[in-house]
Design a protein around this motif. Structure first.
Motif, PDB file in Angstrom:
ATOM      1  N   TRP A 236       0.832  -1.209   0.000  1.00 28.60           N
ATOM      2  CA  TRP A 236       0.000   0.000   0.000  1.00 28.60           C
ATOM      3  C   TRP A 236       0.866   1.258   0.000  1.00 28.60           C
ATOM      4  CZ3 TRP A 236      -4.780  -0.053  -1.443  1.00 28.60           C
ATOM      5  CH2 TRP A 236      -5.587  -1.163  -1.185  1.00 28.60           C
ATOM      6  N   LEU A 237       1.985   1.205   0.725  1.00 31.48           N
ATOM      7  CA  LEU A 237       2.875   2.369   0.729  1.00 31.48           C
ATOM      8  C   LEU A 237       3.406   2.633  -0.669  1.00 31.48           C
ATOM      9  CD1 LEU A 237       4.385   4.394   2.731  1.00 31.48           C
ATOM     10  CD2 LEU A 237       6.379   2.994   2.215  1.00 31.48           C
ATOM     11  N   GLY A 238       3.848   1.570  -1.324  1.00 32.55           N
ATOM     12  CA  GLY A 238       4.348   1.718  -2.692  1.00 32.55           C
ATOM     13  C   GLY A 238       3.266   2.274  -3.600  1.00 32.55           C
ATOM     14  N   LEU A 239       2.052   1.779  -3.439  1.00 26.25           N
ATOM     15  CA  LEU A 239       0.956   2.272  -4.271  1.00 26.25           C
ATOM     16  C   LEU A 239       0.731   3.757  -4.002  1.00 26.25           C
ATOM     17  CD1 LEU A 239      -1.126   1.563  -6.359  1.00 26.25           C
ATOM     18  CD2 LEU A 239      -2.652   0.764  -4.546  1.00 26.25           C
ATOM     19  N   GLY A 240       0.758   4.119  -2.714  1.00 31.32           N
ATOM     20  CA  GLY A 240       0.579   5.529  -2.357  1.00 31.32           C
ATOM     21  C   GLY A 240       1.673   6.397  -2.955  1.00 31.32           C
ATOM     22  N   ASN A 241       2.901   5.959  -2.816  1.00 34.36           N
ATOM     23  CA  ASN A 241       4.017   6.773  -3.312  1.00 34.36           C
ATOM     24  C   ASN A 241       3.951   6.954  -4.823  1.00 34.36           C
ATOM     25  OD1 ASN A 241       4.971   6.990  -0.730  1.00 34.36           O
ATOM     26  ND2 ASN A 241       6.685   5.579  -0.999  1.00 34.36           N
ATOM     27  N   THR A 242       3.627   5.888  -5.530  1.00 32.32           N
ATOM     28  CA  THR A 242       3.581   6.014  -6.989  1.00 32.32           C
ATOM     29  C   THR A 242       2.400   6.872  -7.418  1.00 32.32           C
ATOM     30  OG1 THR A 242       2.552   3.808  -7.028  1.00 32.32           O
ATOM     31  CG2 THR A 242       4.878   3.953  -7.611  1.00 32.32           C
ATOM     32  N   ARG A 243       1.271   6.704  -6.739  1.00 30.95           N
ATOM     33  CA  ARG A 243       0.125   7.552  -7.092  1.00 30.95           C
ATOM     34  C   ARG A 243       0.434   9.010  -6.809  1.00 30.95           C
ATOM     35  NH1 ARG A 243      -4.817   3.658  -4.914  1.00 30.95           N
ATOM     36  NH2 ARG A 243      -5.369   2.863  -6.982  1.00 30.95           N
ATOM     37  N   TYR A 244       1.153   9.254  -5.730  1.00 31.50           N
ATOM     38  CA  TYR A 244       1.557  10.624  -5.415  1.00 31.50           C
ATOM     39  C   TYR A 244       2.393  11.196  -6.548  1.00 31.50           C
ATOM     40  CZ  TYR A 244       3.730  14.517  -2.912  1.00 31.50           C
ATOM     41  OH  TYR A 244       4.174  15.757  -2.539  1.00 31.50           O
ATOM     42  N   HIS A 245       3.368  10.434  -6.992  1.00 25.09           N
ATOM     43  CA  HIS A 245       4.245  10.929  -8.056  1.00 25.09           C
ATOM     44  C   HIS A 245       3.532  11.070  -9.389  1.00 25.09           C
ATOM     45  CE1 HIS A 245       7.692   9.668  -5.362  1.00 25.09           C
ATOM     46  NE2 HIS A 245       7.904  10.934  -5.626  1.00 25.09           N
ATOM     47  N   LEU A 246       2.428  10.357  -9.544  1.00 23.68           N
ATOM     48  CA  LEU A 246       1.646  10.500 -10.767  1.00 23.68           C
ATOM     49  C   LEU A 246       0.618  11.626 -10.640  1.00 23.68           C
ATOM     50  CD1 LEU A 246       1.086   6.703 -11.473  1.00 23.68           C
ATOM     51  CD2 LEU A 246       2.445   8.263 -12.863  1.00 23.68           C
ATOM     52  N   GLY A 247       0.616  12.279  -9.469  1.00 23.25           N
ATOM     53  CA  GLY A 247      -0.315  13.389  -9.270  1.00 23.25           C
ATOM     54  C   GLY A 247      -1.713  12.965  -8.879  1.00 23.25           C
ATOM     55  N   GLU A 248      -1.882  11.686  -8.557  1.00 23.70           N
ATOM     56  CA  GLU A 248      -3.209  11.200  -8.167  1.00 23.70           C
ATOM     57  C   GLU A 248      -3.327  11.271  -6.648  1.00 23.70           C
ATOM     58  OE1 GLU A 248      -3.038   7.328  -9.868  1.00 23.70           O
ATOM     59  OE2 GLU A 248      -3.052   8.065 -11.934  1.00 23.70           O
ATOM     60  N   LEU A 249      -3.501  12.485  -6.144  1.00 27.37           N
ATOM     61  CA  LEU A 249      -3.319  12.696  -4.713  1.00 27.37           C
ATOM     62  C   LEU A 249      -4.407  12.040  -3.865  1.00 27.37           C
ATOM     63  CD1 LEU A 249      -1.984  16.361  -4.719  1.00 27.37           C
ATOM     64  CD2 LEU A 249      -0.731  14.213  -4.864  1.00 27.37           C
ATOM     65  N   GLU A 250      -5.637  12.045  -4.360  1.00 29.28           N
ATOM     66  CA  GLU A 250      -6.691  11.405  -3.559  1.00 29.28           C
ATOM     67  C   GLU A 250      -6.444   9.909  -3.460  1.00 29.28           C
ATOM     68  OE1 GLU A 250      -8.671  14.910  -5.689  1.00 29.28           O
ATOM     69  OE2 GLU A 250      -7.368  13.234  -6.257  1.00 29.28           O
ATOM     70  N   TYR A 251      -6.072   9.295  -4.577  1.00 32.93           N
ATOM     71  CA  TYR A 251      -5.743   7.876  -4.555  1.00 32.93           C
ATOM     72  C   TYR A 251      -4.571   7.595  -3.637  1.00 32.93           C
ATOM     73  CZ  TYR A 251      -8.790   6.672  -8.528  1.00 32.93           C
ATOM     74  OH  TYR A 251      -9.854   6.452  -9.341  1.00 32.93           O
ATOM     75  N   ALA A 252      -3.600   8.515  -3.657  1.00 31.06           N
ATOM     76  CA  ALA A 252      -2.418   8.328  -2.813  1.00 31.06           C
ATOM     77  C   ALA A 252      -2.827   8.334  -1.344  1.00 31.06           C
ATOM     78  CB  ALA A 252      -1.401   9.434  -3.087  1.00 31.06           C
ATOM     79  N   GLU A 253      -3.670   9.296  -1.003  1.00 26.66           N
ATOM     80  CA  GLU A 253      -4.077   9.381   0.408  1.00 26.66           C
ATOM     81  C   GLU A 253      -4.838   8.126   0.816  1.00 26.66           C
ATOM     82  OE1 GLU A 253      -5.582  13.240   1.587  1.00 26.66           O
ATOM     83  OE2 GLU A 253      -6.706  12.312   3.229  1.00 26.66           O
ATOM     84  N   HIS A 254      -5.700   7.662  -0.052  1.00 31.37           N
ATOM     85  CA  HIS A 254      -6.436   6.427   0.212  1.00 31.37           C
ATOM     86  C   HIS A 254      -5.476   5.268   0.462  1.00 31.37           C
ATOM     87  CE1 HIS A 254      -9.512   3.299  -0.335  1.00 31.37           C
ATOM     88  NE2 HIS A 254      -8.674   2.716  -1.157  1.00 31.37           N
ATOM     89  N   SER A 255      -4.424   5.195  -0.346  1.00 28.16           N
ATOM     90  CA  SER A 255      -3.464   4.095  -0.209  1.00 28.16           C
ATOM     91  C   SER A 255      -2.718   4.164   1.112  1.00 28.16           C
ATOM     92  CB  SER A 255      -2.466   4.111  -1.368  1.00 28.16           C
ATOM     93  OG  SER A 255      -3.145   3.992  -2.595  1.00 28.16           O
TER      94      SER A 255
END
Lengths: 335, 127
Positions: A228-247
């Motif tokens: 989940w951390l990896g998913l959050g970090n990658t979503r963050y870097h892709l600019g998908e901030l809501e998804y990142a926070e969810h992760s």
């Protein structure tokens, strides 16, 4: 490393029996079924360039357009007249695929073939002391005649006696590589190894591919906080901030003591302007951390920076920070 | 210490010197990256594998034959620093993923690699 060769022989050796090689490694109900991945592409190798030909075969099999000519400058070492395994792995990543080295076991190889995945294999077609390295692609097997089917060299369909194949493969330490579309998992998969492979994709900048790989791990192992951390970090870097926070929140659900997830969630909350929530998150993390935790320094520094940002920001019109982000459609159905 | 072991130890020393040790990043307010977060998990997985290796009777036999005290080896393994574990992990990363330490590289290699890490002279009970 000579010692390694010796112990590999000890570990994997002893296959000099006269009985069938394949069937003991096949599932009980399935010992007569042949497997042949006929749709696997074929590139005839040129000169010594079996590495580029074999890797292009697997990459094209996953939908990439790359050719051996594209790969040769990346993986072929003229001085060595060949390719190194690490170069093939690095090239796989550069083309947005996840390289996964299988267990050096015949049963693992056969299982991947049954699952429809060709395997890039390294063979030593010479002697242990005078090796002749060769990359080929295993695409199937014939239990009745005890043979392995390969795309090899300039031969589209090469049949090799399983006993000989096993010997040549074991003399290459049983090295076999899967080239996976991000999000596809091997049949026999170790979670830590796969997550490490996703992290390696991430660290060479293949962020989208890494994100897809992490997403698959959260489906398979929903209680793995690192995934989940990896998913959050990658979503963050892709600019998908809501998804990142969810992760990040999912990481904390899986492991409430996960300091890195606390840190990264706090940073996202602060970016949203939710400073009290961010600081609460960090304070909680610092409270539950051990004094010698490596991440304490990071947590403290994040806290300092958030305080700085808060003092510089206009807090008159903040976002609704009581809103915990609603369940975002994602790979995990829960939450 | 016999010359074969010296030579092997020398080879492993060279290998490990070629592996660039990465130090933990200085504290910055930044996202904790995934590989760094994995360090703890991978450390405990590595330690578990090393300890399982040491507990095996065949490993202990091998250690005794090489003149090493298994108890001292176990103590030294338990005291491996993060940097030492990271170096070992870097090396193991070049091996097939998903395969246990023991399955892939064999008991003897594990012992010799650990010896190199912990400093060969520390745990020899005879020279």
């Amino acid at each position: 490393m000579r010692a390694m060769g010796v112990v590999m022989a000890l570990v994997l050796g002893g296959c000099t029996g006269t009985g069938p090689v394949l069937s003991p490694h096949l599932p009980h109900g399935d010992r007569g079924t042949t497997v042949e991945l006929r749709d696997t592409p074929f590139f005839a190798q040129t000169d010594y360039q079996c590495g580029p030909a074999a890797l292009a075969t697997l990459l094209q099999d996953t939908g990439s357009n790359v050719t051996p000519a594209d790969l040769a400058p990346e993986v072929y070492l003229p001085a060595r007249q060949g390719s190194l395994q690490l170069e093939l792995i690095a090239a796989t990543r550069r083309h947005g695929r996840l390289p996964y080295v299988i267990k050096p076991r015949l049963s693992a190889l056969l299982e991947e073939l049954r699952a429809g995945r060709p395997v890039l294999v390294l063979q030593n077609l010479g002697l242990r002391r005078l090796p002749a390295w060769h990359y080929a692609v295993a695409i199937g097997y014939l239990p009745d005649s005890d043979e392995i089917i390969l795309r090899s060299g300039t031969t589209r369909r090469k049949l090799m006696a399983a006993a000989r194949f096993l010997r040549t493969w074991e003399n290459a330490e049983g090295w076999g590589l899967l080239v996976l579309r991000p999000g596809d998992l091997p049949s026999q998969v170790d979670p830590l190894a796969y997550i490490r492979a996703a992290a390696d994709l991430e660290s060479v900048g293949q962020t989208r591919a890494a994100s897809q790989a992490y997403a698959a791990t959260t489906v398979r192992w929903p209680d793995n906080a690192t995934a989940w951390l990896g998913l959050g970090n990658t979503r963050y870097h892709l600019g998908e901030l809501e998804y990142a926070e969810h992760s990040y929140r999912q990481a904390l659900r899986a492991d409430p003591g996960h300091l890195a997830a606390h840190n990264n969630l706090a940073m996202l909350l602060a970016e949203r302007g939710c400073y009290p929530a961010a600081l609460d998150t960090l304070d909680h993390a610092l409270e539950i951390s051990r004094p010698d935790d490596a991440l304490r320094g990071t947590l403290l520094e994040t806290r300092r920076e958030i305080l700085r940002d808060r003092s510089e920001s206009d807090t008159s019109a903040g976002p609704d920070c009581t809103l915990v982000l609603p369940g975002i459609p994602g790979p995990a159905a829960s939450d | 210490m016999n010359s074969t072991l010296k030579r092997k130890a020398g080879i492993y020393a060279l290998i490990l010197q070629l592996v660039i040790a990465t130090f933990p990043p200085t504290a910055l307010a930044a996202l904790v990256q995934t590989p760094d977060a994995m360090a703890a998990e991978e450390r405990s997985a590595s330690l578990q594998q090393f300890n399982e290796a040491l507990a095996r009777e065949d490993v202990q036999q091998q250690l005794l034959q090489l003149g090493i005290d298994p108890g001292a080896a176990r103590q030294r393994i338990a005291a491996l620093t993060d940097a030492e574990i990271a170096r070992l992990q870097n090396h193991l990363d070049t091996l097939p993923a998903g395969a246990g330490v023991l399955e892939v590289i064999g008991v003897v290699f594990v012992v010799l690699l650990i010896l190199e890490l912990v400093g060969v002279t520390n745990i020899f009970s005879k020279f």
